[in-house]
Design a protein around this motif. Sequence first.
Motif, PDB file in Angstrom:
ATOM      1  N   UNK A 159      -3.894   5.677 -17.858  1.00 32.93           N
ATOM      2  CA  UNK A 159      -4.249   6.316 -19.120  1.00 32.93           C
ATOM      3  C   UNK A 159      -2.980   6.620 -19.924  1.00 32.93           C
ATOM      4  N   UNK A 160      -3.176   6.853 -21.191  1.00 40.09           N
ATOM      5  CA  UNK A 160      -2.048   7.056 -22.105  1.00 40.09           C
ATOM      6  C   UNK A 160      -1.182   8.231 -21.646  1.00 40.09           C
ATOM      7  N   UNK A 161       0.124   8.006 -21.699  1.00 36.52           N
ATOM      8  CA  UNK A 161       1.068   9.042 -21.300  1.00 36.52           C
ATOM      9  C   UNK A 161       1.527   8.932 -19.871  1.00 36.52           C
ATOM     10  N   UNK A 162       0.916   8.040 -19.062  1.00 28.55           N
ATOM     11  CA  UNK A 162       1.306   7.845 -17.671  1.00 28.55           C
ATOM     12  C   UNK A 162       1.997   6.502 -17.511  1.00 28.55           C
ATOM     13  N   UNK A 163       3.117   6.510 -16.786  1.00 27.43           N
ATOM     14  CA  UNK A 163       3.889   5.292 -16.538  1.00 27.43           C
ATOM     15  C   UNK A 163       4.133   5.146 -15.046  1.00 27.43           C
ATOM     16  N   UNK A 164       3.812   3.985 -14.509  1.00 28.11           N
ATOM     17  CA  UNK A 164       3.993   3.716 -13.082  1.00 28.11           C
ATOM     18  C   UNK A 164       5.471   3.827 -12.705  1.00 28.11           C
ATOM     19  N   UNK A 165       5.723   4.484 -11.557  1.00 28.77           N
ATOM     20  CA  UNK A 165       7.102   4.639 -11.082  1.00 28.77           C
ATOM     21  C   UNK A 165       7.347   3.860  -9.798  1.00 28.77           C
ATOM     22  N   UNK A 166       6.621   4.206  -8.721  1.00 23.75           N
ATOM     23  CA  UNK A 166       6.880   3.552  -7.435  1.00 23.75           C
ATOM     24  C   UNK A 166       5.672   3.691  -6.519  1.00 23.75           C
ATOM     25  N   UNK A 167       5.701   2.899  -5.438  1.00 27.79           N
ATOM     26  CA  UNK A 167       4.636   2.912  -4.434  1.00 27.79           C
ATOM     27  C   UNK A 167       4.911   4.024  -3.421  1.00 27.79           C
ATOM     28  N   UNK A 168       3.851   4.706  -3.017  1.00 28.36           N
ATOM     29  CA  UNK A 168       3.964   5.671  -1.934  1.00 28.36           C
ATOM     30  C   UNK A 168       3.655   5.035  -0.588  1.00 28.36           C
ATOM     31  N   UNK A 169       2.544   4.316  -0.509  1.00 30.76           N
ATOM     32  CA  UNK A 169       2.149   3.650   0.736  1.00 30.76           C
ATOM     33  C   UNK A 169       1.064   2.628   0.423  1.00 30.76           C
ATOM     34  N   UNK A 170       0.924   1.655   1.314  1.00 30.05           N
ATOM     35  CA  UNK A 170      -0.142   0.658   1.211  1.00 30.05           C
ATOM     36  C   UNK A 170      -0.799   0.508   2.565  1.00 30.05           C
ATOM     37  N   UNK A 171      -2.115   0.555   2.580  1.00 29.79           N
ATOM     38  CA  UNK A 171      -2.878   0.256   3.781  1.00 29.79           C
ATOM     39  C   UNK A 171      -3.903  -0.807   3.431  1.00 29.79           C
ATOM     40  N   UNK A 172      -3.841  -1.949   4.102  1.00 29.34           N
ATOM     41  CA  UNK A 172      -4.711  -3.092   3.792  1.00 29.34           C
ATOM     42  C   UNK A 172      -5.259  -3.647   5.091  1.00 29.34           C
ATOM     43  N   UNK A 173      -6.591  -3.811   5.151  1.00 31.40           N
ATOM     44  CA  UNK A 173      -7.216  -4.311   6.368  1.00 31.40           C
ATOM     45  C   UNK A 173      -8.493  -5.063   6.053  1.00 31.40           C
ATOM     46  N   UNK A 174      -8.937  -5.845   7.022  1.00 34.66           N
ATOM     47  CA  UNK A 174     -10.290  -6.400   7.021  1.00 34.66           C
ATOM     48  C   UNK A 174     -10.964  -5.946   8.303  1.00 34.66           C
ATOM     49  N   UNK A 175     -12.203  -5.489   8.177  1.00 33.67           N
ATOM     50  CA  UNK A 175     -12.967  -4.929   9.289  1.00 33.67           C
ATOM     51  C   UNK A 175     -14.112  -5.882   9.607  1.00 33.67           C
TER      52      UNK A 175
END
Length: 517
Positions: free
Chosen positions: A238-254
């Motif tokens: 949304x307006x006024x927010x700018x992406x800075x960095x990743x905190x964590x990623x969790x990716x899986x297939x179940x």
Amino acid sequence: MENITPIKPSRKLDFSNAQDCNKIYSLYGGETRMKAELPALYDLIQRTRNYCQKNNPLNAIKDDGGFQDCAYIDYIEYDAENKIVYAKAIVSLTVQAFWIDSKIELTTGNGEYIHTEYLTTENAFRQEMTIVVPNIDESQFTSKLIDAKLTSLWHSSQSKMLESQEAEDQSIINSDDIIGQITVNDPNHIKTSTDDFIKVVYNRTPGDKEIVDYDYPQGPIGGSQPLFLDCYGSATLTEGKTFDKIGALNLLVDSQKGVAYYKNDISNRIYATANGFEWKLNNDWQNNVPTSRLPQRDPVYFRMKLNFYCKGDDNEYDITIASDINPITSNIKQISQLLLLWGCCAEDTKILMSDGKTKNISDISIGDEVVSIPQKLMARVTNVWKGKESSLICIRSKSLGEIKVTNQHPLITKEGIKAAEDLNGNDKLLIQDGRYDDICNIYIINDYKGFVYNLTLETDKLDSKGLSMIGNGYVIGDNNMQGQIINSSHTASIKYLDDDDLINDIKKILTHKNQRR
């Protein structure tokens, strides 16, 4: 960008560790209460604890890849308009359990109580806990975070000891306030319709009439099939927010019988865009599925949770993309289930007749004679069964071509008679020349349009509770043998435990599952 390694969603609990053991006791109101009310189960935990203290099993665990046991929190949502918290926790096991017992606790980031729920599931590979907590007013709390803690305990049908995992996750209440839109380019319906599975093919070229979305032709390496899957998409802020960095990623297939994780490095794979951020991950998951785990025949659930920060803001926000979710907030996106298809296409089944020639099973009539094992007896056809199936299993061995059969059709292995759906890459199949042949491929044929057939056989020299025939060079069972397979299907019900006191304790838990606070 800093080096970011995907994280696993859960941790194995160590029975030899007092702190971990207390977490397990908390499933039953604490150690004192458990010792008094569930003595047999308490004793089994102590035996498991003694075993772990002597053998240090956690230290010996190697991540061999493929699908693994996992207890994880699928999602946390807060519906601000209706003041409802939604959450879901899942236990997905590679081996059927006699029982699975879980507790999920929801609190704010400052520890303020929201909800606790328990669930016991008998005779299962999988447990799902769907939580709906009404009348939760965020203005009454001192934190904008919702924390979820899952503790799960199970008794595998292939072990005398217990196993346990814990999972933790959190979500900021107003993550949806900063997300404009989530777009998932991959995995997606490239060729299939949106009401179908997203179909992924490995180790083969799709057939002429086969509609698939992704084709990864690389085959097994060293007895394992590399797992590939494209993951590409974007999110606007949304307006006024700018992406800075990743905190964590969790990716899986179940797979509903275990979970496979994304293990590849994600450095420089997630980056800022003009109005948000984008991810384009390497499609090599750096995770190999052992051929002993194939075929993968269940619908596969996809789940990706990505935590991130915005510039000038210390809050950690998140988005979740999942198959088994009903999005309420804008930071959650649903995609279709996936279907992983392994192996090659099959030919019509040809049955060896008494005259040494072969005939399509669809052309066989009552009164015909076929070759039956053992000793190449001649067996009469007393009935021909014809039906419709939309899904078949296709099997290929090292020496022979393919045969396609229904899930419950019996084949003769070195270990005995098995239904097709119970076969894996470690089995050896009895073939026409009397040898046991290694399996190369097993995979599922979907959208099968033809008929399926089976025969009922009899001979004067053997009783007719189940006879064999030779189809495409494989020794397979007739309709009577298939009936025997279905009637004797294995179950991991608690009634098969060899401890009556433990059975009674589990029955108590099943009866009073909501009285454990």
